[in-house]
Design an enzyme around this catalytic site. Structure first.
Site, PDB file in Angstrom:
ATOM      1  N   HIS A  65       0.816  -1.208   0.000  1.00 43.37           N
ATOM      2  CA  HIS A  65       0.000   0.000   0.000  1.00 43.37           C
ATOM      3  C   HIS A  65       0.857   1.268   0.000  1.00 43.37           C
ATOM      4  O   HIS A  65       1.941   1.281   0.563  1.00 43.37           O
ATOM      5  CB  HIS A  65      -0.894   0.022   1.240  1.00 43.37           C
ATOM      6  CG  HIS A  65      -1.713  -1.209   1.400  1.00 43.37           C
ATOM      7  ND1 HIS A  65      -1.820  -1.870   2.599  1.00 43.37           N
ATOM      8  CD2 HIS A  65      -2.443  -1.925   0.511  1.00 43.37           C
ATOM      9  CE1 HIS A  65      -2.599  -2.929   2.451  1.00 43.37           C
ATOM     10  NE2 HIS A  65      -2.988  -2.988   1.189  1.00 43.37           N
ATOM     11  N   LYS A  75       6.444   6.431   7.170  1.00 35.65           N
ATOM     12  CA  LYS A  75       5.965   5.471   8.160  1.00 35.65           C
ATOM     13  C   LYS A  75       7.143   4.928   8.947  1.00 35.65           C
ATOM     14  O   LYS A  75       8.230   4.730   8.399  1.00 35.65           O
ATOM     15  CB  LYS A  75       5.271   4.277   7.497  1.00 35.65           C
ATOM     16  CG  LYS A  75       4.011   4.579   6.764  1.00 35.65           C
ATOM     17  CD  LYS A  75       3.462   3.286   6.172  1.00 35.65           C
ATOM     18  CE  LYS A  75       2.282   3.519   5.283  1.00 35.65           C
ATOM     19  NZ  LYS A  75       1.815   2.278   4.663  1.00 35.65           N
ATOM     20  N   TYR A 135       2.243   1.200  13.475  1.00 36.84           N
ATOM     21  CA  TYR A 135       2.681   2.089  12.396  1.00 36.84           C
ATOM     22  C   TYR A 135       2.551   3.526  12.889  1.00 36.84           C
ATOM     23  O   TYR A 135       1.464   3.951  13.288  1.00 36.84           O
ATOM     24  CB  TYR A 135       1.742   2.013  11.192  1.00 36.84           C
ATOM     25  CG  TYR A 135       1.552   0.696  10.529  1.00 36.84           C
ATOM     26  CD1 TYR A 135       1.985   0.525   9.227  1.00 36.84           C
ATOM     27  CD2 TYR A 135       0.881  -0.353  11.139  1.00 36.84           C
ATOM     28  CE1 TYR A 135       1.775  -0.669   8.555  1.00 36.84           C
ATOM     29  CE2 TYR A 135       0.667  -1.545  10.484  1.00 36.84           C
ATOM     30  CZ  TYR A 135       1.115  -1.702   9.193  1.00 36.84           C
ATOM     31  OH  TYR A 135       0.903  -2.883   8.547  1.00 36.84           O
ATOM     32  N   ASP A 171      -6.545  -6.752  -1.491  1.00 34.11           N
ATOM     33  CA  ASP A 171      -5.141  -6.839  -1.917  1.00 34.11           C
ATOM     34  C   ASP A 171      -4.967  -7.798  -3.093  1.00 34.11           C
ATOM     35  O   ASP A 171      -4.168  -7.550  -3.994  1.00 34.11           O
ATOM     36  CB  ASP A 171      -4.244  -7.251  -0.754  1.00 34.11           C
ATOM     37  CG  ASP A 171      -4.037  -6.130   0.260  1.00 34.11           C
ATOM     38  OD1 ASP A 171      -4.357  -4.965  -0.035  1.00 34.11           O
ATOM     39  OD2 ASP A 171      -3.540  -6.435   1.370  1.00 34.11           O
TER      40      ASP A 171
END
Length: 188
Positions: A65, A75, A135, A171
C-alpha cells in the site's frame, strides 16, 4: 546519548532503526520514538496517525500500500508481537531505484523498526501466528489518495519467505504493474 542506531538500506531514504534497550534482571526499557533523533533521518514531519494491526495466521501478506500526495506518508513500522518480513518498494517516479524492493525481518525480539519514506509502497508477511504491528504515520489515511501494487507481481519478484497463505480480497484484486504505471511524484 542516542537511543537508536540508523542503518541505511540499498534504497535511498529507506532506513532500518535499531532501538537500544537498557536491560536488567526485570526486563528492558527502550525508547520507541523520539522526534529529535528521528528527524535527523529526513523525516521532518510530525506523527499524524498511529495504527495497530493484528494478523492471526502465519504466511499472511498485507500490502503493498501507498498514498499519493498530498497524503503521501512517512511510516515507522515496528513489530511488537511475533515476527514479520517487512517490505518496501520504491515507487518514486524519479528514483534511480524505481520498482526495486528491500525487505527486513522485524520482530518483538530484535527491536527493529523500518523507516519507510514517502514514495514507497509497504507490505509485510507474517512469519509467525498472532503478529501485531504499530505504524507511526506522518499523514492521515485518505481513501481517495490510496493505491496499491499486487504483492504477487512478477515484475517485482518479491522473495516472500513463505508461501502466501492468506491475502485480503482487496489486496488480491490489486493490479499488476503495467507500462502505464508512472509511480508517485514526490517533491523534495
Amino acid at each position: 546519548m542516542s537511543r537508536f542506531d540508523f542503518i541505511q538500506t540499498p534504497l535511498s531514504g529507506l532506513k532500518l532503526l535499531q532501538r537500544k534497550a537498557i536491560e536488567d534482571h526485570r526486563g528492558f526499557f527502550s525508547r520507541f520514538y523520539c522526534f529529535d533523533e528521528i528527524s535527523n533521518t529526513g523525516i521532518m514531519k510530525s506523527i499524524e496517525q498511529i495504527n495497530h494491526s493484528f494478523t492471526s495466521k502465519k504466511g499472511t501478506v498485507r500490502g503493498l500500500h501507498f498514498q499519493y500526495p498530498p497524503y503521501a506518508e512517512n511510516k515507522i513500522i515496528s513489530c511488537v508481537k511475533g515476527e514479520v518480513f517487512d517490505v518496501a518498494v520504491d515507487v518514486r517516479s524519479s528514483s534511480p531505484t524505481f520498482l526495486q524492493w528491500h525487505g527486513v525481518i522485524l520482530s518483538s525480539k530484535n527491536k527493529k523498526s523500518f523507516i519507510v519514506p514517502e514514495g514507497f509502497a509497504h507490505g509485510f508477511q507474517t512469519l509467525s501466528d498472532d503478529c501485531e504491528l504499530i505504524y507511526l504515520s506522518t499523514a492521515p489515511y485518505s481513501e481517495a489518495s490510496e493505491d496499491a501494487i499486487n504483492a504477487k507481481d512478477k515484475k517485482l519478484s518479491i522473495a516472500w519467505p513463505l508461501p502466501i497463505s492468506d491475502l485480503s480480497e482487496k489486496d488480491a484484486k490489486q493490479p499488476f504493474i503495467s507500462a502505464e504505471f508512472v509511480g508517485v511524484d514526490i517533491k523534495s
